[in-house]
Scaffold this motif. Sequence first.
Motif, PDB file in Angstrom:
ATOM      1  N   UNK A   1     -13.050   4.031  12.206  1.00 37.08           N
ATOM      2  CA  UNK A   1     -11.707   4.166  12.779  1.00 37.08           C
ATOM      3  C   UNK A   1     -10.624   4.194  11.699  1.00 37.08           C
ATOM      4  N   UNK A   2     -10.655   3.330  10.701  1.00 36.49           N
ATOM      5  CA  UNK A   2      -9.703   3.475   9.603  1.00 36.49           C
ATOM      6  C   UNK A   2      -9.808   4.830   8.906  1.00 36.49           C
ATOM      7  N   UNK A   3     -11.020   5.360   8.779  1.00 33.21           N
ATOM      8  CA  UNK A   3     -11.196   6.688   8.188  1.00 33.21           C
ATOM      9  C   UNK A   3     -10.451   7.730   9.011  1.00 33.21           C
ATOM     10  N   UNK A   4     -10.605   7.657  10.328  1.00 27.64           N
ATOM     11  CA  UNK A   4      -9.933   8.599  11.227  1.00 27.64           C
ATOM     12  C   UNK A   4      -8.411   8.479  11.094  1.00 27.64           C
TER      13      UNK A   4
ATOM     14  N   UNK B   1      -5.969  11.349   9.549  1.00 28.63           N
ATOM     15  CA  UNK B   1      -4.884  11.905  10.350  1.00 28.63           C
ATOM     16  C   UNK B   1      -3.553  11.849   9.627  1.00 28.63           C
ATOM     17  N   UNK B   2      -3.303  10.736   8.934  1.00 31.86           N
ATOM     18  CA  UNK B   2      -2.055  10.602   8.176  1.00 31.86           C
ATOM     19  C   UNK B   2      -2.025  11.561   6.993  1.00 31.86           C
TER      20      UNK B   2
ATOM     21  N   UNK C   1      -2.148   2.408  -0.146  1.00 29.60           N
ATOM     22  CA  UNK C   1      -1.464   1.627   0.895  1.00 29.60           C
ATOM     23  C   UNK C   1      -2.171   1.785   2.244  1.00 29.60           C
ATOM     24  N   UNK C   2      -2.368   3.033   2.662  1.00 24.40           N
ATOM     25  CA  UNK C   2      -2.939   3.290   3.987  1.00 24.40           C
ATOM     26  C   UNK C   2      -4.382   2.809   4.092  1.00 24.40           C
ATOM     27  N   UNK C   3      -5.097   2.879   2.984  1.00 30.35           N
ATOM     28  CA  UNK C   3      -6.480   2.395   2.977  1.00 30.35           C
ATOM     29  C   UNK C   3      -6.570   0.949   2.550  1.00 30.35           C
ATOM     30  N   UNK C   4      -5.583   0.160   2.900  1.00 32.60           N
ATOM     31  CA  UNK C   4      -5.529  -1.238   2.479  1.00 32.60           C
ATOM     32  C   UNK C   4      -6.738  -2.052   2.896  1.00 32.60           C
ATOM     33  N   UNK C   5      -7.314  -1.742   4.040  1.00 31.49           N
ATOM     34  CA  UNK C   5      -8.520  -2.461   4.485  1.00 31.49           C
ATOM     35  C   UNK C   5      -9.660  -2.210   3.512  1.00 31.49           C
ATOM     36  N   UNK C   6      -9.812  -0.960   3.073  1.00 30.50           N
ATOM     37  CA  UNK C   6     -10.849  -0.648   2.088  1.00 30.50           C
ATOM     38  C   UNK C   6     -10.579  -1.375   0.774  1.00 30.50           C
TER      39      UNK C   6
ATOM     40  N   UNK D   1      -4.661  -3.727  11.510  1.00 29.68           N
ATOM     41  CA  UNK D   1      -4.091  -3.767  10.160  1.00 29.68           C
ATOM     42  C   UNK D   1      -3.969  -2.348   9.600  1.00 29.68           C
ATOM     43  N   UNK D   2      -4.991  -1.528   9.830  1.00 25.21           N
ATOM     44  CA  UNK D   2      -4.966  -0.155   9.332  1.00 25.21           C
ATOM     45  C   UNK D   2      -3.857   0.653   9.980  1.00 25.21           C
ATOM     46  N   UNK D   3      -3.649   0.483  11.277  1.00 23.68           N
ATOM     47  CA  UNK D   3      -2.567   1.192  11.968  1.00 23.68           C
ATOM     48  C   UNK D   3      -1.231   0.875  11.314  1.00 23.68           C
ATOM     49  N   UNK D   4      -0.989  -0.406  11.044  1.00 23.86           N
ATOM     50  CA  UNK D   4       0.274  -0.825  10.420  1.00 23.86           C
ATOM     51  C   UNK D   4       0.411  -0.220   9.026  1.00 23.86           C
ATOM     52  N   UNK D   5      -0.661  -0.256   8.243  1.00 20.84           N
ATOM     53  CA  UNK D   5      -0.616   0.271   6.880  1.00 20.84           C
ATOM     54  C   UNK D   5      -0.422   1.785   6.864  1.00 20.84           C
ATOM     55  N   UNK D   6      -1.036   2.472   7.815  1.00 25.29           N
ATOM     56  CA  UNK D   6      -0.857   3.926   7.914  1.00 25.29           C
ATOM     57  C   UNK D   6       0.593   4.261   8.251  1.00 25.29           C
ATOM     58  N   UNK D   7       1.196   3.481   9.138  1.00 27.19           N
ATOM     59  CA  UNK D   7       2.607   3.702   9.474  1.00 27.19           C
ATOM     60  C   UNK D   7       3.508   3.467   8.267  1.00 27.19           C
ATOM     61  N   UNK D   8       3.184   2.451   7.467  1.00 32.18           N
ATOM     62  CA  UNK D   8       3.947   2.207   6.240  1.00 32.18           C
ATOM     63  C   UNK D   8       3.790   3.393   5.283  1.00 32.18           C
ATOM     64  N   UNK D   9       2.556   3.898   5.182  1.00 32.43           N
ATOM     65  CA  UNK D   9       2.318   5.051   4.327  1.00 32.43           C
ATOM     66  C   UNK D   9       3.108   6.266   4.783  1.00 32.43           C
ATOM     67  N   UNK D  10       3.137   6.516   6.077  1.00 36.36           N
ATOM     68  CA  UNK D  10       3.888   7.646   6.605  1.00 36.36           C
ATOM     69  C   UNK D  10       5.388   7.470   6.403  1.00 36.36           C
TER      70      UNK D  10
END
Length: 361
Positions: free
Chosen positions: A204-207, A211-212, A293-298, A346-355
Amino acid sequence: MLLWISEYLSGFYGGFNVFQYLTLRAILATITALLISLIVGPFMIRSLRLNQIGQEVRDDGPQAHLSKAGTPTMGGALILVAIAVSTLLWSDLSNRFVWIALTVTLLFGSIGWVDDYRKISLGNSKGLSAKQKYFWQSVVGLGAALILVLTAQSSTENQLIVPFFKQVVFDLSPWMFVLLTYFVVVGTSNAVNLTDGLDGLAIMPIVLVAGALAIFAYATGNFNFAKYLAIPYIMGVGEMVVFCGAIVGAGLGFLWFNTYPAQVFMGDVGALALGAALGIVAVIVRQELVLFIMGGVFVMETVSVILQVASFKLTGRRIFRMAPLHHHFELKGWPEPRVIVRFWIITVVLVLIGLATLKIR
């Protein structure tokens, strides 16, 4: 492929020109990859079971995972087939970035396939040695970096962009670009592989990140958007939207079978390939730091392993109950679905920060 066919048919009927639109092809690539995954998935899982291609579980991991032994693995091959077919169908095959990204993904998948095959054939959970794995990853990563350097058509393709700062851009020398690309591609590949330890945790984080990155690719490849957002314009990068769409579709299709309790695991063939795919796309669209940033979980998963090993070797003590980080929370008593969903959040939040870096500059 279908783009070329539509260009030919547009000479007879103008309606076929609709397939020239990048956004439509990206949507169709996503849907195509999703359908391939959903249709082929059950047959693949059945075949893996019949051939007894099951997961080998390490006996030094959480005891709750011992029940997962025998679950079909190497399901990442399904993801790669869906990505490859969808990309070849809907992307512009004259675009160099498409071939670089697809080749890197498939080659890293090949490394993972050999690793998985050895685990299964030898009946242990080790597979390729770390030295062998890193050697071949390095060969592919450095090869991709050199190709990007040698085929670069503008200086912007070698710039390092610092997020949140409009005027902070560094011109990288060829060797610095090669080194950065190597660390991004190989590092992301291994980071995703470390994260792939729970049902649906990594996919799911990959997806979400793919997308971002598609949004970044679209903006970077569009002169007007790039100028408005004060990011480098790179001609041809827009085709990465189709490639990222294929990753999203294939990933969602795989998640259908990989969600808790998983019917199939992606294995190294999927994790190494998808991590490399995210890394090479981030390099192509010049957003390596945003990927961080967006891949912060990784990143957290990787750092937890580094800190755990360093602490144990230096002091004889462990910082976490077990590494990677998701195992630490499992041993603290969190149910597996809770760990998975919270890492997704957490990934959703980080992806939004990245965007947000597109506008906050």
